[in-house]
Enzyme design. Structure first.
Site, PDB file in Angstrom:
ATOM      1  N   ASN A 248       0.843  -1.197   0.000  1.00 13.07           N
ATOM      2  CA  ASN A 248       0.000   0.000   0.000  1.00 13.07           C
ATOM      3  C   ASN A 248       0.886   1.258   0.000  1.00 13.07           C
ATOM      4  OD1 ASN A 248      -1.299   2.298   1.362  1.00 13.07           O
ATOM      5  ND2 ASN A 248      -3.045   0.919   1.549  1.00 13.07           N
TER       6      ASN A 248
ATOM      7  N   ASP B 216      -1.920  -2.951  10.938  1.00 17.00           N
ATOM      8  CA  ASP B 216      -3.224  -3.520  10.640  1.00 17.00           C
ATOM      9  C   ASP B 216      -4.248  -2.647  11.346  1.00 17.00           C
ATOM     10  OD1 ASP B 216      -4.524  -5.763   9.268  1.00 17.00           O
ATOM     11  OD2 ASP B 216      -5.377  -6.157  11.248  1.00 17.00           O
TER      12      ASP B 216
ATOM     13  N   PHE C 122     -10.416   8.677   3.566  1.00 17.58           N
ATOM     14  CA  PHE C 122     -10.800   7.528   2.748  1.00 17.58           C
ATOM     15  C   PHE C 122     -11.684   6.610   3.583  1.00 17.58           C
ATOM     16  CE2 PHE C 122      -8.206   4.099   4.613  1.00 17.58           C
ATOM     17  CZ  PHE C 122      -7.349   4.842   5.403  1.00 17.58           C
TER      18      PHE C 122
HETATM   19  P1  IMP Z   1      -5.694  -2.991   6.362  1.00 18.05           P
HETATM   20  O1  IMP Z   1      -5.037  -2.238   5.249  1.00 18.05           O
HETATM   21  O2  IMP Z   1      -5.771  -4.453   6.137  1.00 18.05           O
HETATM   22  O3  IMP Z   1      -5.121  -2.648   7.695  1.00 18.05           O
HETATM   23  O4  IMP Z   1      -7.218  -2.541   6.330  1.00 18.05           O
HETATM   24  C1  IMP Z   1      -7.648  -1.435   7.002  1.00 18.05           C
HETATM   25  C2  IMP Z   1      -9.102  -1.131   6.622  1.00 18.05           C
HETATM   26  O5  IMP Z   1      -9.696  -0.492   7.730  1.00 18.05           O
HETATM   27  C3  IMP Z   1      -9.203  -0.163   5.474  1.00 18.05           C
HETATM   28  O6  IMP Z   1      -9.376  -0.787   4.257  1.00 18.05           O
HETATM   29  C4  IMP Z   1     -10.421   0.668   5.849  1.00 18.05           C
HETATM   30  O7  IMP Z   1     -11.578  -0.035   5.490  1.00 18.05           O
HETATM   31  C5  IMP Z   1     -10.370   0.679   7.360  1.00 18.05           C
HETATM   32  N1  IMP Z   1      -9.615   1.840   7.876  1.00 18.05           N
HETATM   33  C6  IMP Z   1      -8.518   1.780   8.663  1.00 18.05           C
HETATM   34  N2  IMP Z   1      -8.055   3.006   8.961  1.00 18.05           N
HETATM   35  C7  IMP Z   1      -8.865   3.864   8.334  1.00 18.05           C
HETATM   36  C8  IMP Z   1      -8.888   5.305   8.255  1.00 18.05           C
HETATM   37  O8  IMP Z   1      -8.059   6.042   8.799  1.00 18.05           O
HETATM   38  N3  IMP Z   1      -9.872   5.815   7.492  1.00 18.05           N
HETATM   39  C9  IMP Z   1     -10.790   5.051   6.862  1.00 18.05           C
HETATM   40  N4  IMP Z   1     -10.842   3.724   6.905  1.00 18.05           N
HETATM   41  C10 IMP Z   1      -9.865   3.120   7.647  1.00 18.05           C
END
Ligand code: IMP
Length: 197
Positions: free
Chosen positions: A12, A72, A153
């Site tokens: 990412n 995460d 987002f």
């Molecule tokens: P990861 O990349 O597997 O940790 O997924 C995190 C998910 O949590 C993201 O795809 C969003 O759906 C949600 N998320 C986590 N942090 C944020 C934030 O700061 N804003 C909006 N959504 C978030």
């Protein structure tokens, strides 16, 4: 002096940039999973954010023998028994728009008086032959009555942060960073590094 290396266990761009900005000033050469295309997909099988963060970073450290960092994060809604939690990214489908996901949450919250929710972020740092260290922090919010704001987002337009009377999507980058789960967890990691290295 030995070269200091760290791998951000993610593809990412936003996460890679954030960790790069933190580790480069400390003298690290910062890599990401984009530099290790032979790394197999890491399955996030944990039941907590902390477990998943460790799984991701440790998989990289175990395979390449290099320090790694990962995060995460996700959303917990009290009235949903803290769902979607660790499934936040894949909840209702990975490719489903957040406009739709947010509307589903608002619909399911109709008439619900307990609107408490939080973002959670866990950051793990792993080194060869050492126990992982993990930093977890949260941003306590309420599910808004309707979406507001266009910054940020994901779930940001429905995450109402009472102390600022704004949703996360109505905040500037700096405002969000000051109070967000990720900003707070990153600062914990920074403090740990300052104290331990
Ligand atoms: P990861 O990349 O597997 O940790 O997924 C995190 C998910 O949590 C993201 O795809 C969003 O759906 C949600 N998320 C986590 N942090 C944020 C934030 O700061 N804003 C909006 N959504 C978030």
């Amino acid at each position: 002096m030995k070269e200091k290396k760290i791998v951000v266990a993610s593809t990412n761009e936003g996460k890679i940039r954030e960790f790069r900005e933190m580790f480069e000033p400390l003298g690290y050469t910062v890599y990401s999973l984009k530099d290790f295309p032979d790394m197999e997909d890491i399955e996030e099988t944990g039941t907590t954010f902390a477990e998943n963060a460790v799984i991701k970073a440790k998989a990289v450290t175990d395979k390449y023998g290099i320090r790694a960092v990962s995060d995460d994060s996700g959303l917990e809604v009290e009235a949903f028994g803290n769902q979607p939690g660790v499934n936040s990214a894949r909840w209702l489908g990975h490719e489903t728009s957040y406009t739709y996901k947010n509307q589903v949450i608002l619909d399911r919250m109709k008439g619900e008086t307990d609107r408490r929710c939080r973002y959670v972020c866990a950051i793990a740092l792993t080194d060869p032959d050492k126990e992982p260290v993990v930093f977890v922090d949260t941003a306590e919010c309420l599910i808004a009555d309707e979406p507001a704001g266009t910054n940020g987002f994901g779930y940001d337009p429905i995450m109402y942060f009472e102390p600022l009377h704004k949703t996360m999507a109505e905040m500037t980058k700096d405002e969000k960073n000051a109070i967000s789960h990720r900003g707070k967890a990153v600062r914990r990691l920074q403090e740990w590094i300052n104290e331990n290295e």
